[in-house]
Design an enzyme around this catalytic site. Structure first.
Site, PDB file in Angstrom:
ATOM      1  N   GLN A  69       0.835  -1.210   0.000  1.00 19.08           N
ATOM      2  CA  GLN A  69       0.000   0.000   0.000  1.00 19.08           C
ATOM      3  C   GLN A  69       0.872   1.263   0.000  1.00 19.08           C
ATOM      4  O   GLN A  69       0.494   2.294   0.570  1.00 19.08           O
ATOM      5  CB  GLN A  69      -0.933   0.000   1.214  1.00 19.08           C
ATOM      6  CG  GLN A  69      -2.141  -0.908   1.058  1.00 19.08           C
ATOM      7  CD  GLN A  69      -3.147  -0.383   0.027  1.00 19.08           C
ATOM      8  OE1 GLN A  69      -3.173   0.795  -0.322  1.00 19.08           O
ATOM      9  NE2 GLN A  69      -3.991  -1.269  -0.460  1.00 19.08           N
ATOM     10  N   SER A  70       2.006   1.205  -0.647  1.00 18.09           N
ATOM     11  CA  SER A  70       2.952   2.320  -0.642  1.00 18.09           C
ATOM     12  C   SER A  70       2.367   3.609  -1.237  1.00 18.09           C
ATOM     13  O   SER A  70       1.900   3.631  -2.379  1.00 18.09           O
ATOM     14  CB  SER A  70       4.183   1.906  -1.454  1.00 18.09           C
ATOM     15  OG  SER A  70       4.984   3.032  -1.751  1.00 18.09           O
ATOM     16  N   ASN A  71       2.419   4.677  -0.458  1.00 18.14           N
ATOM     17  CA  ASN A  71       2.020   6.001  -0.963  1.00 18.14           C
ATOM     18  C   ASN A  71       3.019   6.475  -2.012  1.00 18.14           C
ATOM     19  O   ASN A  71       2.653   7.130  -2.989  1.00 18.14           O
ATOM     20  CB  ASN A  71       1.989   7.016   0.181  1.00 18.14           C
ATOM     21  CG  ASN A  71       0.955   6.673   1.227  1.00 18.14           C
ATOM     22  OD1 ASN A  71      -0.212   6.441   0.906  1.00 18.14           O
ATOM     23  ND2 ASN A  71       1.365   6.621   2.488  1.00 18.14           N
TER      24      ASN A  71
END
Ligand SMILES: *Cc1c(COP(=O)(O)O)cnc(C)c1O
Length: 339
Positions: free
Chosen positions: A68-70
């Site tokens: 879920q890397s921004n």
């Protein structure tokens, strides 16, 4: 040298209710408002990194992060806008046997329903998918040797005549951190920063902290910068990384000497694991949202806000850097069932 893709300057806002409640003067730098799809702190770094990619005539952008890397999502969005092809190498910690091998796929098709739930087909990952990023899921072990995997993929692209630009995790090298040297200049133009007791920001890969510290010292301010470590990597490792990044900023005209003793990164608020919030963090998200209308995220800013409240003292004037992360909140919506 740098692109202009973020909507700057982001505002600095006073939080009246929480300030009264906690007996501190609390201000927030709204870097959650830098953009919409590429909102958060990473866009400031990517303005420098992607300018470099264009200058080097690259066609493809590699980067990596958690599932879920921004940072990966912001990289995908800005790459698409610039006509570059994003390839995201995403770490999946609890892979089932079927998915332990790398998947070369541009969508989540082919992933078992149970596993798709684990990945969460929402939040940042949904945006990565809609943006057409090529997604490569890797295990925790593979992630530790990500350079080897990059090499394999890079060769394939180069065979077809495409040039690859590789951005490190979180965009945290000296060039990326330049984004926060600029942000420091922006802050100084908005408030009298020497009237503040401290600035608080999350430490995930260290670039934001390094850039703010170097930037403020470079323009001549001594304000304390407190980093809240949201990972299980110990703070002395981050202190080394921050020192290294700042040293390398000399190449970009930021020649400052920062003593180790000036680096203050606190480990106490990282919770059970990276990206896993405690109940207190979840309560904090709810409290800040319902009192001030500011929404924090469960991976970085809730831990940091709580760390700020607990490690500052009554009467202090403090500035919180809201580094974004809203989409990651939706990926953890289920955690709020009990809150
Ligand atoms: C990446 C990130 C951080 C941490 O910034 P670093 O420069 O990696 O230390 C903080 N908040 C959010 C929302 C992020 O996405």
């Amino acid at each position: 040298m740098k692109l202009s893709m973020a909507k700057l300057p982001t505002p600095i806002e006073y939080l009246p209710k929480l300030s009264r409640q906690y007996g501190r003067e609390i201000y927030v730098k709204r870097d959650d408002m830098t953009e919409l799809v590429s909102s958060g702190n990473k866009i400031r770094k990517l303005e420098f990194l992607l300018a470099d990619a264009l200058r080097k005539k690259c066609d493809v952008v590699f980067t990596c992060g958690g599932v879920q890397s921004n940072h990966a999502r912001a990289t995908a969005h800005l790459s698409v806008k610039l006509g570059l092809k994003p390839v995201l190498f995403l770490r999946q910690s609890q892979l089932t046997d079927k998915t332990t091998q790398i998947q070369l796929s541009s969508s989540l098709k082919g992933i078992e329903p149970g596993h798709a739930f684990e990945l969460g087909t929402n939040g940042n990952l949904l945006l990565d998918k809609l943006l057409g990023a090529q997604l490569v899921f890797v295990t925790t072990e593979q992630y530790e040797n990500i350079d080897e995997i990059y090499e394999q993929y890079k060769k394939e692209f180069e065979r077809t005549g495409l040039r690859v630009y590789t951005i490190p995790e979180g965009g945290s090298n000296a060039l990326g951190a330049m984004g926060y040297v600029y942000a420091a200049g922006e802050i100084v133009s908005q408030v009298k920063i020497d009237e503040f007791d401290a600035i608080y920001c999350a430490v995930g890969s260290g670039g934001t902290y390094a850039g703010l510290l170097a930037g403020l010292r470079f323009i001549g301010y001594k304000t304390q910068i407190v980093g809240i470590n949201v990972t299980k990597t110990p703070s002395d490792r981050f202190a080394e990384k921050v020192t290294q990044i700042i040293r390398e900023m000399k190449d970009f005209g930021v020649d400052v000497r920062v003593e180790k003793s000036e680096i203050r990164i606190i480990d106490d608020f990282s919770g059970p694991a990276y990206a896993v919030p405690t109940n207190s963090d979840l309560e904090c998200i709810k409290q800040v949202a319902s009192s001030e209308g500011i929404v924090l995220d469960p991976v970085y800013t809730a831990k940091t806000f709580r760390g700020m409240l607990e490690s500052s003292s009554k009467g202090q004037k403090i500035l919180f850097i809201h580094t974004g992360g809203l989409f990651g909140l939706f990926a953890q919506a289920h955690r709020f069932d009990q809150i």
